[in-house]
Write a protein that holds these residues in place. Structure first.
Motif, PDB file in Angstrom:
ATOM      1  N   GLU A  54       0.836  -1.212   0.000  1.00 38.32           N
ATOM      2  CA  GLU A  54       0.000   0.000   0.000  1.00 38.32           C
ATOM      3  C   GLU A  54       0.866   1.254   0.000  1.00 38.32           C
ATOM      4  N   HIS A  80      -8.567   6.461  -6.328  1.00 39.15           N
ATOM      5  CA  HIS A  80      -8.011   5.291  -5.656  1.00 39.15           C
ATOM      6  C   HIS A  80      -6.746   5.635  -4.868  1.00 39.15           C
ATOM      7  N   THR A  84      -6.161   4.606  -1.161  1.00 42.27           N
ATOM      8  CA  THR A  84      -4.940   3.889  -0.787  1.00 42.27           C
ATOM      9  C   THR A  84      -4.284   4.544   0.430  1.00 42.27           C
ATOM     10  N   GLN A  87      -6.142   3.455   3.244  1.00 38.11           N
ATOM     11  CA  GLN A  87      -5.913   2.023   3.494  1.00 38.11           C
ATOM     12  C   GLN A  87      -4.638   1.806   4.307  1.00 38.11           C
ATOM     13  N   GLU A 145      -4.211  -7.385  -4.728  1.00 34.86           N
ATOM     14  CA  GLU A 145      -4.742  -6.873  -3.456  1.00 34.86           C
ATOM     15  C   GLU A 145      -6.028  -7.599  -3.056  1.00 34.86           C
ATOM     16  N   TYR A 149      -6.328  -9.334   0.534  1.00 40.20           N
ATOM     17  CA  TYR A 149      -7.311  -8.927   1.543  1.00 40.20           C
ATOM     18  C   TYR A 149      -8.383 -10.000   1.773  1.00 40.20           C
ATOM     19  N   GLU A 175     -11.088  -2.304  -3.111  1.00 43.86           N
ATOM     20  CA  GLU A 175     -10.229  -2.827  -4.183  1.00 43.86           C
ATOM     21  C   GLU A 175     -11.086  -3.401  -5.318  1.00 43.86           C
TER      22      GLU A 175
HETATM   23 FE   LIG Z   1      -5.034  -0.955  -1.762  1.00 46.46          FE
END
Ligand SMILES: [Fe+2]
Length: 201
Positions: A54, A80, A84, A87, A145, A149, A175
């Motif tokens: 990340e 995004h 991110t 995240q 990803e 995850y 994602e």
């Molecule tokens: Fe990500």
């Protein structure tokens, strides 16, 4: 995994399903303590790996935005990028939940995917063709990803870390959405890339 271990896990999962309120460990868990600690180690290692990934993406995505031409693609990437950055903080929260320091461990797979994205951007001419390359590289990143995850979320559930599982699932959804947005961008951009090529000929 040994047969005995598989049997224990199946039994444990069955026990977990039968109780709706259980979130923390109970006496049932002690029987699987040894196996759980091994899974916890795997969970922590994978968390360190995605934490590095990340962070690497917060540096890689701006380069993709800069090289992209399509406004739609630029906006998708910028959106995004913001996600991110959040995240990174969410993964730090998960570290905190398991009482561990947030440590990044180089993720060779993500390093390779980022390198591949850079190569595509260098090798393609600016415009729809490069945009198509950026989308392809971006989707490979998203799929890595999604896999990570998905696994982390499952581990968290097995380990009884419900709060961590909720955060990981939240990231997983982001994602998946990012991947779908890129698919949407590709629908027009890939056609433009073909037209661009035809015009050159
Ligand atoms: Fe990500």
């Amino acid at each position: 995994m040994r047969f005995e271990t598989v049997k224990k896990y199946k039994l444990k999962q069955k026990n977990m399903k039968s109780t709706t309120t259980k979130t923390k460990s109970t006496s049932e868990d002690s029987e699987y303590g040894m196996e759980e600690s091994k899974l916890m180690k795997l969970f922590e290692d994978s968390l360190k790996d995605i934490y590095w990934a990340e962070k690497a993406l917060t540096k890689a995505i701006p380069k993709m935005v800069k090289k992209a031409t399509s406004g739609e693609l630029k906006a998708a990437l910028e959106n995004h990028l913001q996600e991110t950055e959040e995240q990174v903080k969410k993964v730090e929260q998960v570290f905190e939940m398991i009482g561990k320091k947030a440590v990044a461990k180089k993720c060779e797979a993500m390093a390779g995917l980022v390198k591949e994205a850079e190569e595509i951007m260098e090798e393609t001419e600016e415009g729809a063709m490069r945009d198509a390359g950026i989308i392809a590289a971006g989707q490979k990143v998203e799929h890595y990803e999604i896999a990570t995850y998905g696994t982390l979320k499952t581990y968290a559930r097995i380990l009884g870390l419900e709060d961590a599982a909720t955060i990981l699932e939240e990231i997983l959804e982001e994602e998946k959405n990012a991947d779908q947005t890129l698919t949407g961008c590709a629908e027009t951009i890939n056609l433009q890339a073909v037209e661009e090529e035809a015009e050159e000929e």
